[in-house]
Motif scaffolding. Structure first.
Motif, short mmCIF file in Angstrom:
data_model
loop_
_atom_site.label_atom_id
_atom_site.label_comp_id
_atom_site.label_asym_id
_atom_site.label_seq_id
_atom_site.Cartn_x
_atom_site.Cartn_y
_atom_site.Cartn_z
N GLU A 15 19.56 4.05 -9.19
CA GLU A 15 18.99 3.63 -7.92
C GLU A 15 19.78 2.46 -7.32
OE1 GLU A 15 14.32 4.83 -8.78
OE2 GLU A 15 14.98 2.73 -8.92
N ILE A 16 20.17 1.55 -8.18
CA ILE A 16 20.96 0.41 -7.71
C ILE A 16 22.29 0.87 -7.15
CG2 ILE A 16 22.22 -1.65 -8.46
CD1 ILE A 16 19.91 -2.18 -10.41
N ALA A 17 22.95 1.77 -7.86
CA ALA A 17 24.25 2.28 -7.40
C ALA A 17 24.10 3.00 -6.06
CB ALA A 17 24.84 3.22 -8.45
N GLU A 18 23.03 3.79 -5.94
CA GLU A 18 22.81 4.51 -4.68
C GLU A 18 22.54 3.55 -3.54
OE1 GLU A 18 20.95 6.29 -1.37
OE2 GLU A 18 19.89 4.93 -2.73
N LEU A 19 21.76 2.52 -3.81
CA LEU A 19 21.45 1.53 -2.78
C LEU A 19 22.70 0.79 -2.34
CD1 LEU A 19 19.50 -0.15 -1.06
CD2 LEU A 19 19.17 -1.64 -3.07
N ARG A 25 28.22 1.81 2.98
CA ARG A 25 28.57 2.83 3.98
C ARG A 25 28.09 2.41 5.37
NH1 ARG A 25 27.04 8.27 0.48
NH2 ARG A 25 29.08 8.50 -0.54
N HIS A 26 26.89 1.88 5.46
CA HIS A 26 26.38 1.46 6.76
C HIS A 26 27.13 0.22 7.26
CE1 HIS A 26 23.10 4.25 7.52
NE2 HIS A 26 22.79 4.19 6.23
N ALA A 47 20.10 -0.71 9.48
CA ALA A 47 20.77 0.59 9.41
C ALA A 47 20.55 1.27 8.06
CB ALA A 47 22.26 0.43 9.69
N ALA A 48 20.58 0.48 6.99
CA ALA A 48 20.46 1.04 5.64
C ALA A 48 19.01 1.25 5.21
CB ALA A 48 21.17 0.13 4.63
N GLY A 49 18.07 0.72 5.99
CA GLY A 49 16.66 0.89 5.64
C GLY A 49 16.24 0.09 4.43
#
Length: 214
Positions: A15-19, A25-26, A47-49
């Motif tokens: 989850e941390i890596a995905e966040l 990216r944003h 933008a990243a929520g």
């Protein structure tokens, strides 16, 4: 007493890596669109929520986020190039793939070069950004030098070709054409940039187009 349940570390790490990837990216997209000055922590969080505190927890300051974004973009570009290089049948094909990637890879020319042009502009005003961009450029240049040297060592181009000089000229043309295409100057677009770079490589390396795969 029953001990409290602990969350799976693997899930938490994933989850941390995905966040982090989503945030970077944003941030990258915002820099390409609005420039570095427009890439605030609040804008990226929106933008990243995610929350401002989450970005500050992982990246610290805005400058920390910016430097991490440059490193993220650099690592992604080099990884993709290494994949293309491994798939190429010979160094000349690898060089052609590198030139094509220099125009457009997974992203459009506007998205990819929009980011790097903004990073170049910011570099003289921010020593940390300059150092990060310079590290990226050294690695990028080494890809050209090593590929051209491999072509020379394999006898695919004349032994008189200097890989350092050829790489310098190709990178200068790449950067200049990218700025032109990104701004729409001289009628330059991705197709024109790609054709010009390939023509320049043919001339610099004394290649015979008739002997290359179609």
């Amino acid at each position: 007493m029953t001990p409290p349940r602990q969350r799976s570390r693997a899930t938490t790490d994933a989850e941390i890596a995905e966040l982090r990837t989503r945030i970077l990216r944003h941030a990258s997209a915002l820099i390409g669109r609005d420039g570095i000055d427009g890439c605030s922590i609040s804008a990226v969080a929106h933008a990243a929520g995610c929350s401002l505190g989450m970005i500050q927890h992982h990246f610290g300051t805005r400058d920390g986020l910016l430097l991490a974004t440059i490193e993220f973009r650099s690592d992604a570009a080099v990884s993709e190039w290494r994949r293309l290089q491994a798939a190429a049948p010979d160094p000349i094909a690898a060089l052609r793939a590198l030139l094509a990637f220099a125009v457009e890879g997974d992203e459009s020319l506007a998205d990819a070069w929009g980011f790097w042009v903004q990073a170049y502009v910011a570099a003289p005003r921010n020593p940390d950004v300059r150092d990060a961009v310079e590290r990226t450029l050294r690695e990028w240049r080494a890809l050209f030098v090593d590929t051209i040297a491999a072509a020379r060592d394999a006898g695919l181009i004349p032994a008189t070709v200097d890989p350092e000089r050829a790489a310098t000229m190709l990178i200068a043309a790449t950067d200049g054409l990218a700025i032109q295409a990104n701004g729409g100057f001289y009628g330059t677009d991705a197709d024109h940039m790609r054709a010009t770079l390939n023509e320049l490589a043919t001339q610099l390396l004394s290649l015979d187009p008739a002997k290359e795969p179609a």
